[in-house]
Design an enzyme around this catalytic site. Structure first.
Site, short mmCIF file in Angstrom:
data_model
loop_
_atom_site.label_atom_id
_atom_site.label_comp_id
_atom_site.label_asym_id
_atom_site.label_seq_id
_atom_site.Cartn_x
_atom_site.Cartn_y
_atom_site.Cartn_z
CG HIS A 259 57.39 1.72 6.25
ND1 HIS A 259 58.04 1.71 5.03
CD2 HIS A 259 56.23 1.06 6.07
CE1 HIS A 259 57.27 1.08 4.15
NE2 HIS A 259 56.18 0.68 4.76
CG ASP A 310 50.01 -3.01 9.07
OD1 ASP A 310 49.03 -3.33 8.39
OD2 ASP A 310 51.18 -3.19 8.70
#
Ligand code: COA
Length: 377
Positions: A259, A310
């Site tokens: 991320h 996700d």
């Protein structure tokens, strides 16, 4: 160039009072309220109110918003007609992008960019994005389109429009929590795309189309589809370890990890991991969860990377029986709330977003050679 960072990493592009993230501590909040508390106690309608109006609603305000959202889900018949014309194998994300663009033609406020018109477009788009995703799936399966039920909450109505059946409480709550977790995430790529378009004083539909285009990419919302495709390709628990080690050794990325902002666990992943485990176990088949968990363990050991939103949302949706290529559109079913909150905030205090580039081309002034003297080196 001052403040140049590749990919705008850590660059502050504007002020915003919608979403606060502390990437070092793994904190995410909407209007200051911690995402864990919202995931446990709130619902999607309430989160919409919070994002759009800046505070939690009173009971009658929440009831009024839920009623407003309930009656704004219908698609114009022309949109149903064009959905039927699209190729049956079209990506539902491409269908969504095109249908939202077309919705602008039929919007009763299409001539207006006033704040009250933008709020009405926000209600309509929030309902209609869900209706488009559900109708797209049913049309390609040759099934009849289920009309929206204004009495149902957003999550339950979406599942009913998708499956033709009213969901049980577990499925409804699972989707509702997933919608809460995906609703907003500060200046992520799709929200930033929406704000850039809105800042030109274009219209809400155009800004949302920009956002959908950005969300589709596998480095952003498209990652949840890639995660499930990876799990299906691996197929069984015993093949996880060689797959992950081989992928990492060949310097390829594993979708659902890493991320830009979080340097610790993504707080949304904490909830989705638990949901994935609970849902998988409730079906009596925890294979997909166990495979995911092993991938997570190896990627953490080898690359020190954490699962992002996700990674576990993929198995949550799969266990709910949702088609894999609908995973990213479902992200949009939720994120439309954040996109529209940011569009309205941008327009409230607008300034054109126009950064600079760090020029790396030929030195100025480069010669303009006549046609006969040009060479390709
Ligand atoms: N699998 C393996 N390695 C990864 C990785 C992943 N999912 N994500 C990042 N890395 C590695 C990169 O290869 C790079 O290693 P290097 O320094 O040895 O070259 C390093 O970590 C930094 O990655 P980078 O892509 O530069 O980080 P970023 O901040 O630009 O990108 C993401 C962030 C999310 C785009 C990136 O982590 C990624 O591509 N993840 C997979 C897609 C995904 O899940 N997207 C959804 C995000 S919510």
């Amino acid at each position: 160039m001052p403040n140049f960072r590749e990919g705008l990493q850590d660059i502050v592009a504007a002020s915003s009072s919608i979403c606060y993230i502390d990437g070092d501590r793994g904190v995410l909040s909407y209007r200051g309220i911690d995402i864990h508390e919202l995931a446990e106690k709130s619902n999607f309608e309430e989160v919409c109110y919070l994002l759009w109006f800046g505070r939690l609603p009173l009971d009658y305000e929440l009831a009024a918003l839920a009623a407003e959202m309930g009656k704004n889900r219908a698609l114009p018949p022309e949109i149903i007609d064009i959905l039927r014309m699209f190729p049956k194998d079209a990506s539902p994300m491409d269908v969504l992008r095109t249908a939202v663009s077309a919705l602008a033609f039929y919007d009763p406020d299409r001539e207006s960019t006033l704040p009250e018109a933008n709020l009405r477009k926000t209600y309509r788009l929030t309902g209609q994005v869900a209706s488009i995703v559900a109708a797209t799936d049913r049309i390609r399966k040759g099934l009849s389109i289920i009309p929206p039920d204004p009495q149902l909450k957003h999550a339950a109505n979406f599942i009913q429009m998708l499956t033709g059946t009213k969901p049980d409480a577990t499925a409804e709550r699972a989707l509702d929590v997933a919608l809460i977790l995906h609703a907003d995430h500060e200046f992520n790529a799709s929200t930033f795309a929406a704000r850039v378009t809105a800042a030109t004083l274009s219209d809400v539909h155009s800004a949302v189309v920009s956002a959908i285009g950005a969300l589709k990419g596998p480095l952003h919302g498209g990652a949840n589809i890639e995660v499930m495709r990876m799990l299906l390709a691996i197929g069984e628990l015993s093949k996880v370890e060689p797959f992950v080690r081989e992928t990492l050794a060949s310097k390829r990325k594993i979708s659902g990890f890493g991320h830009r902002v979080y340097h610790t666990e993504d707080p949304r992943a904490t909830h989705l991991r638990q949901m994935s485990e609970d849902l998988c176990r409730s079906t009596g088949n925890s294979k997909w969860f166990e495979m995911s968990h092993l991938i997570e363990k190896i990627v953490k050991q080898e690359k020190k990377l954490n699962a992002n939103v996700d990674f576990y949302s993929a198995t949550v949706y799969y266990t709910l029986g949702i088609a894999v290529d609908l995973f990213t559109p479902i992200f949009a079913v939720s994120r439309i709330s954040g996109w529209t909150a940011h569009i309205m905030e941008q327009l409230n205090n607008n300034r054109l977003i126009r950064p600079r580039s760090d020029y790396t081309g030929p030195t100025y002034p480069a010669p303009y050679l006549p046609m006969g003297k040009r060479k390709v080196s």
